[in-house]
Every structure is written in C-alpha cells, then in structure tokens.
Scaffold this motif. Sequence first.
Motif, PDB file in Angstrom:
ATOM      1  N   ALA A  21      25.370  46.099  29.782  1.00 42.06           N
ATOM      2  CA  ALA A  21      26.609  46.880  29.861  1.00 42.06           C
ATOM      3  C   ALA A  21      27.031  47.055  31.314  1.00 42.06           C
ATOM      4  CB  ALA A  21      26.417  48.230  29.186  1.00 42.06           C
ATOM      5  N   GLY A  22      26.086  47.333  32.185  1.00 44.39           N
ATOM      6  CA  GLY A  22      26.411  47.480  33.606  1.00 44.39           C
ATOM      7  C   GLY A  22      26.910  46.182  34.203  1.00 44.39           C
ATOM      8  N   TYR A  23      26.289  45.078  33.806  1.00 43.59           N
ATOM      9  CA  TYR A  23      26.704  43.767  34.276  1.00 43.59           C
ATOM     10  C   TYR A  23      28.129  43.462  33.818  1.00 43.59           C
ATOM     11  CZ  TYR A  23      26.659  38.690  34.902  1.00 43.59           C
ATOM     12  OH  TYR A  23      26.959  37.405  35.249  1.00 43.59           O
ATOM     13  N   GLU A  24      28.442  43.750  32.563  1.00 48.40           N
ATOM     14  CA  GLU A  24      29.792  43.495  32.041  1.00 48.40           C
ATOM     15  C   GLU A  24      30.826  44.373  32.757  1.00 48.40           C
ATOM     16  OE1 GLU A  24      30.737  41.003  30.052  1.00 48.40           O
ATOM     17  OE2 GLU A  24      28.645  40.391  30.169  1.00 48.40           O
ATOM     18  N   GLU A  25      30.476  45.631  33.026  1.00 47.60           N
ATOM     19  CA  GLU A  25      31.386  46.513  33.756  1.00 47.60           C
ATOM     20  C   GLU A  25      31.641  45.978  35.165  1.00 47.60           C
ATOM     21  OE1 GLU A  25      31.013  50.864  35.608  1.00 47.60           O
ATOM     22  OE2 GLU A  25      31.086  50.868  33.405  1.00 47.60           O
ATOM     23  N   ALA A  26      30.608  45.505  35.800  1.00 47.07           N
ATOM     24  CA  ALA A  26      30.752  44.939  37.149  1.00 47.07           C
ATOM     25  C   ALA A  26      31.637  43.703  37.121  1.00 47.07           C
ATOM     26  CB  ALA A  26      29.384  44.610  37.729  1.00 47.07           C
ATOM     27  N   LYS A  27      31.472  42.854  36.117  1.00 49.94           N
ATOM     28  CA  LYS A  27      32.320  41.664  35.995  1.00 49.94           C
ATOM     29  C   LYS A  27      33.786  42.054  35.839  1.00 49.94           C
ATOM     30  CE  LYS A  27      31.156  38.704  32.884  1.00 49.94           C
ATOM     31  NZ  LYS A  27      30.565  37.906  31.802  1.00 49.94           N
ATOM     32  N   ARG A  28      34.049  43.086  35.027  1.00 45.04           N
ATOM     33  CA  ARG A  28      35.432  43.538  34.847  1.00 45.04           C
ATOM     34  C   ARG A  28      35.994  44.101  36.148  1.00 45.04           C
ATOM     35  NH1 ARG A  28      33.328  44.933  29.762  1.00 45.04           N
ATOM     36  NH2 ARG A  28      32.767  47.009  30.477  1.00 45.04           N
ATOM     37  N   ALA A  29      35.198  44.891  36.862  1.00 42.79           N
ATOM     38  CA  ALA A  29      35.657  45.476  38.121  1.00 42.79           C
ATOM     39  C   ALA A  29      35.989  44.383  39.127  1.00 42.79           C
ATOM     40  CB  ALA A  29      34.592  46.426  38.687  1.00 42.79           C
ATOM     41  N   ILE A  30      35.167  43.349  39.192  1.00 42.65           N
ATOM     42  CA  ILE A  30      35.426  42.240  40.113  1.00 42.65           C
ATOM     43  C   ILE A  30      36.695  41.492  39.712  1.00 42.65           C
ATOM     44  CG2 ILE A  30      34.558  39.976  40.853  1.00 42.65           C
ATOM     45  CD1 ILE A  30      31.718  41.301  40.785  1.00 42.65           C
ATOM     46  N   ALA A  31      36.884  41.258  38.417  1.00 40.27           N
ATOM     47  CA  ALA A  31      38.079  40.555  37.945  1.00 40.27           C
ATOM     48  C   ALA A  31      39.347  41.355  38.245  1.00 40.27           C
ATOM     49  CB  ALA A  31      37.969  40.270  36.443  1.00 40.27           C
ATOM     50  N   ILE A  32      39.300  42.655  38.026  1.00 35.79           N
ATOM     51  CA  ILE A  32      40.459  43.505  38.318  1.00 35.79           C
ATOM     52  C   ILE A  32      40.745  43.483  39.815  1.00 35.79           C
ATOM     53  CG2 ILE A  32      41.285  45.895  38.399  1.00 35.79           C
ATOM     54  CD1 ILE A  32      39.725  46.286  35.713  1.00 35.79           C
ATOM     55  N   GLY A  33      39.702  43.647  40.620  1.00 41.76           N
ATOM     56  CA  GLY A  33      39.880  43.627  42.067  1.00 41.76           C
ATOM     57  C   GLY A  33      40.471  42.324  42.561  1.00 41.76           C
ATOM     58  N   ARG A  34      39.992  41.224  42.011  1.00 39.55           N
ATOM     59  CA  ARG A  34      40.511  39.911  42.409  1.00 39.55           C
ATOM     60  C   ARG A  34      41.984  39.770  42.023  1.00 39.55           C
ATOM     61  NH1 ARG A  34      36.639  35.850  40.580  1.00 39.55           N
ATOM     62  NH2 ARG A  34      35.591  36.372  42.513  1.00 39.55           N
ATOM     63  N   ALA A  35      42.359  40.252  40.834  1.00 38.50           N
ATOM     64  CA  ALA A  35      43.755  40.159  40.403  1.00 38.50           C
ATOM     65  C   ALA A  35      44.670  40.975  41.315  1.00 38.50           C
ATOM     66  CB  ALA A  35      43.889  40.631  38.949  1.00 38.50           C
ATOM     67  N   VAL A  36      44.228  42.176  41.682  1.00 40.59           N
ATOM     68  CA  VAL A  36      45.027  43.019  42.588  1.00 40.59           C
ATOM     69  C   VAL A  36      45.157  42.330  43.940  1.00 40.59           C
ATOM     70  CG1 VAL A  36      45.055  45.208  43.862  1.00 40.59           C
ATOM     71  CG2 VAL A  36      44.520  45.187  41.415  1.00 40.59           C
ATOM     72  N   ARG A  37      44.049  41.837  44.467  1.00 37.67           N
ATOM     73  CA  ARG A  37      44.064  41.180  45.778  1.00 37.67           C
ATOM     74  C   ARG A  37      44.969  39.948  45.757  1.00 37.67           C
ATOM     75  NH1 ARG A  37      41.362  36.960  48.290  1.00 37.67           N
ATOM     76  NH2 ARG A  37      41.086  37.228  50.539  1.00 37.67           N
ATOM     77  N   ASP A  38      44.847  39.114  44.726  1.00 37.55           N
ATOM     78  CA  ASP A  38      45.668  37.901  44.641  1.00 37.55           C
ATOM     79  C   ASP A  38      47.149  38.235  44.619  1.00 37.55           C
ATOM     80  OD1 ASP A  38      43.330  36.407  44.622  1.00 37.55           O
ATOM     81  OD2 ASP A  38      43.448  35.917  42.466  1.00 37.55           O
TER      82      ASP A  38
END
Length: 97
Positions: A21-38
Amino acid sequence: MSEHAQWNLGRRHRDNTEVRAGYEEAKRAIAIGRAVRDRRLALGFSQTELAKRAGMTQPALSRLEAGAAVPTIPVLDRLAHALDAELVIGISPHAAA
C-alpha cells in the motif's frame, strides 16, 4: 539515470499488505508530481510562479513535484486552475488478467 528513486522490494516485503500500500501511494505521488511538473514546464512557469498562482509555497510545490507529498483534492484543484487545466479524478475497475 531516472530523476526519481526506484525501489526494488524483496519478495518478503512485496507480500506485506502495508508495504504494498505504501509503495502504491508513493507511485501515485510520483505520477502526480511528474504531471504537475510537466504541465508547469510546458507553460514556462517557474516553481515560484506556479506556487504563487496556486496559493502555496515554493517548497511545498517542490516536494509535491518530487513525489514526496500526497496532495489533497483541494490542492490539486488549485493547481489545475493555476495550470489552466482540468482536474479529472476517476475510479476504474482493474483490467482483467
């Protein structure tokens, strides 16, 4: 080399529900961050400019873009507005295996 850390979880840890669950949450946080940055970079905004437009601090935006923070829906809504974008949230069934 990737700009984000990649984790190699051993089998024992992959089988742990809390770790997964922690790993999946981290993956989502990274994906959201990347989308905002892009989107920010596509618009030519600095972190400082976007943070001001979204009513947040530059360090908070930096943490979000790095995937180190899981944003709330109101924060995502403010960011979407500041990025002249639409916030789309959905729930989809898993693909059939």
